[in-house]
Every structure is written in structure tokens, then in C-alpha cells.
Design an enzyme around this catalytic site. Sequence first.
Site, PDB file in Angstrom:
ATOM      1  N   THR A 187       0.862  -1.192   0.000  1.00  0.00           N
ATOM      2  CA  THR A 187       0.000   0.000   0.000  1.00  0.00           C
ATOM      3  C   THR A 187       0.894   1.235   0.000  1.00  0.00           C
ATOM      4  OG1 THR A 187      -1.843  -1.043   1.129  1.00  0.00           O
ATOM      5  CG2 THR A 187      -1.597   1.317   1.494  1.00  0.00           C
ATOM      6  N   ARG A 215     -14.881  -6.167  -0.011  1.00  0.00           N
ATOM      7  CA  ARG A 215     -14.256  -5.654   1.221  1.00  0.00           C
ATOM      8  C   ARG A 215     -13.523  -4.321   0.939  1.00  0.00           C
ATOM      9  NH1 ARG A 215      -8.695  -4.299   2.663  1.00  0.00           N
ATOM     10  NH2 ARG A 215      -8.469  -4.645   4.883  1.00  0.00           N
ATOM     11  N   GLY A 217     -10.871  -1.566   2.866  1.00  0.00           N
ATOM     12  CA  GLY A 217     -10.002  -1.392   4.026  1.00  0.00           C
ATOM     13  C   GLY A 217      -9.999   0.046   4.529  1.00  0.00           C
ATOM     14  N   ASP A 218      -8.971   0.388   5.254  1.00  0.00           N
ATOM     15  CA  ASP A 218      -8.903   1.715   5.883  1.00  0.00           C
ATOM     16  C   ASP A 218      -8.438   2.822   4.939  1.00  0.00           C
ATOM     17  OD1 ASP A 218      -6.396   0.272   5.868  1.00  0.00           O
ATOM     18  OD2 ASP A 218      -5.546   1.950   6.986  1.00  0.00           O
ATOM     19  N   THR A 238      -0.762   2.376   6.877  1.00  0.00           N
ATOM     20  CA  THR A 238      -0.701   1.104   6.152  1.00  0.00           C
ATOM     21  C   THR A 238      -0.684  -0.031   7.162  1.00  0.00           C
ATOM     22  OG1 THR A 238       0.630  -0.312   4.712  1.00  0.00           O
ATOM     23  CG2 THR A 238       1.839   1.343   5.971  1.00  0.00           C
TER      24      THR A 238
HETATM   25  N1  ASP Z   1      -4.409  -0.964   4.845  1.00  0.00           N
HETATM   26  C1  ASP Z   1      -4.600  -1.706   3.623  1.00  0.00           C
HETATM   27  C2  ASP Z   1      -5.958  -2.370   3.662  1.00  0.00           C
HETATM   28  O1  ASP Z   1      -6.301  -2.919   4.683  1.00  0.00           O
HETATM   29  C3  ASP Z   1      -3.559  -2.752   3.404  1.00  0.00           C
HETATM   30  C4  ASP Z   1      -2.143  -2.353   3.696  1.00  0.00           C
HETATM   31  O2  ASP Z   1      -1.881  -1.242   4.078  1.00  0.00           O
HETATM   32  O3  ASP Z   1      -1.256  -3.206   3.547  1.00  0.00           O
HETATM   33  O4  ASP Z   1      -6.629  -2.381   2.659  1.00  0.00           O
END
Ligand code: ASP
Length: 320
Positions: A187, A215, A217-218, A238
Site C-alpha cells: 500500500t 471488502r 479497508g482503511d 498502512t
Molecule cells: N491498509 C490496507 C488495507 O487494509 C492494506 C495495507 O496497508 O497493507 O486495505
Amino acid sequence: MIALGWAAGQGKRGAVVFGIAIHGGAGTLPRTEISAERERQYRLGLAEALDGGRSILEQGGKSLDAVMHAVAALEDNPLFNAGRGAVFTYDGRNELDAAIMDGTNLRAGSVCGVCHVKNPVELARAVMEHSDYVMLNGTGAEDFALSRGFALVPRSYFHTDERWRQLQRIRSGDIEPSALTISHVGTVGAVALDRHGTLAAATSTGGMTGKRFNRIGDSPVIGAGTYADNRCCAVSATGHGEIFIRAAVAHEICARVRCGGQSLAAAVHEVVHVELPGLRGEGGVIAIDRHGHIAMEFNSEGMFRAAVSAGGETQVAIYR
Ligand code: ASP
């Protein structure tokens, strides 16, 4: 546990400071899985993305342009889990999420689950600047992209053999889907302070390999993976997105600085090394405050990262 906490933004006496930091993902990065040549490529990719952002800031450009430019460069680099080189969903698709935020007025834009947009961070900025919304999803986001003149790319543009092999390992049960192994890492994000005193943050990702059911993510969630507020700081995160959403990581760091009176370093340290581990959350953040101080911390084995400040050298690092 502090990875790097560069004292950025010194500048000459009286000079207005600027600073920029970027990340290329955090997680378990076994040295055995990253050859010396591969490490060199990661470092080069980070340095080039950082330099692009830095030259915008050096010339008096906006932090918003600097973070977008740096993130777009990493999206174009197949080594990172964003844009080309994004991880695959369980169904074998690339679903991309991105966000950008302007600390001047708390304007923000984000997109999630887009499959045909070459640089999702640019679309997130268009959402912020040219729509009445903050967050657009899936085909609707792509309709908006077309209406703004973005050229859509075929799904095959995002395919890389390595990410495809990682999906097969997850499907076969060889790798735990929620573990932050090299299979997900990559990321990307950027935070910057410009000479006008404006902070900005941007994050872009393909999410977690083998993700299902659309899904999200954040990264595209304002306040979780991305936040910027000129009154305090800008943050890009991340890590394991579900936990970062629950802990509202990016906003939590800003609130600690703005309302709690903590220094950036203390706020980042507590969130990364106390709050997140309490929820079994693995990952890291990069952050810059309104004075140009930079914090880059992670509770995982490594985090691809780089930073530079006015008058300072470029620093690139992966491990502690
Ligand atoms: N935070 C990202 C997610 O959960 C993944 C990552 O940062 O590796 O989509």
C-alpha cells in the site's frame, strides 16, 4: 521501537519550511524473500516518487499536488500494491481504493472498489474537487471518472504474475489471508507540508490479497487510513485495515496533537505501539505536522518509507 523520527523542516532562519514523507506499505518483509536487487528496486522506486513530490514543494507548489504526484508514481510502479501491481481479490480481480485530503479546509475525496482507473488517487482528487461527495464506489466511481474525462484501462493493466502467484498461495491455504506478509505489502501513501503552511495526505491500495465480498479497508476511509488538518498534522497509514478503521488511526493521531497537546512523535508512538497492538493491529503510519516534523513508525517487521525536508537529504529505509 521507533523506526525513524526525522527532525524535518528546519530550513534557514526565517525560511518557510516544507517537508514530505512517503510509504510503500508495512508488514512482514523477510530478508530472505527480498533479494538485494529487489531491495534496490524498492529503494529506487521510493526515491523517485519522493523526488517528484519534493521538487513540487521546492518550487513553491501545493502539498496536495506533491502527495498526489508521489502516490501516482508509486501506483505506476508494479512493485507496490496500488494501481499496477495491486493484489488480487479471491475472485481474481484488482479492486482499488484511494483517498486524498486537503488540510486547509478538511476537504477530502475517496474512491473504493474501482477496477479500471489507472491512478485512483487522481480520481479521488477529482471527487474532492468536482463532486458534491466525499466517497464514491465501484462502477459509480468509474462513471464519474468518465464524466471527468478519465480514460479507463482494461483490467489486464493491473495484472502482475507475482501478485497472481500470491493469490494462488492464499487460495491453497499456504498463507493466512489476514497475515501482513509480503503477499499483501505495498500500500502506498504520502504526507506533505508546503511553503504556504498547508498539509495534505493521500493513500492508495489494492487492499488485502484474497479479499472477498467487496471488502474495503482503511486506506479510502477518511480518518482511518488518511487524514489532514492544518491545525495539527497529516497522516497516511498502512496495515491491517479492519483494525485501523476500528481505531480511527489517522484521526486519532490528529486529535491527540490538536486536542491532547501531544507532540507528533508522542501521538504516533502511542497509536502505533500501544493502541494498535492492544487490538492486535499490525502496520505503521507516516505523519507530518504543521511545523514540518516527520514521524514514521511501524510495529511490523518493516515499512517501505522515505522522507525529505527543506535543506535535508533524502532518506529511504525498509527495516528498523
Ligand atoms: N491498509 C490496507 C488495507 O487494509 C492494506 C495495507 O496497508 O497493507 O486495505
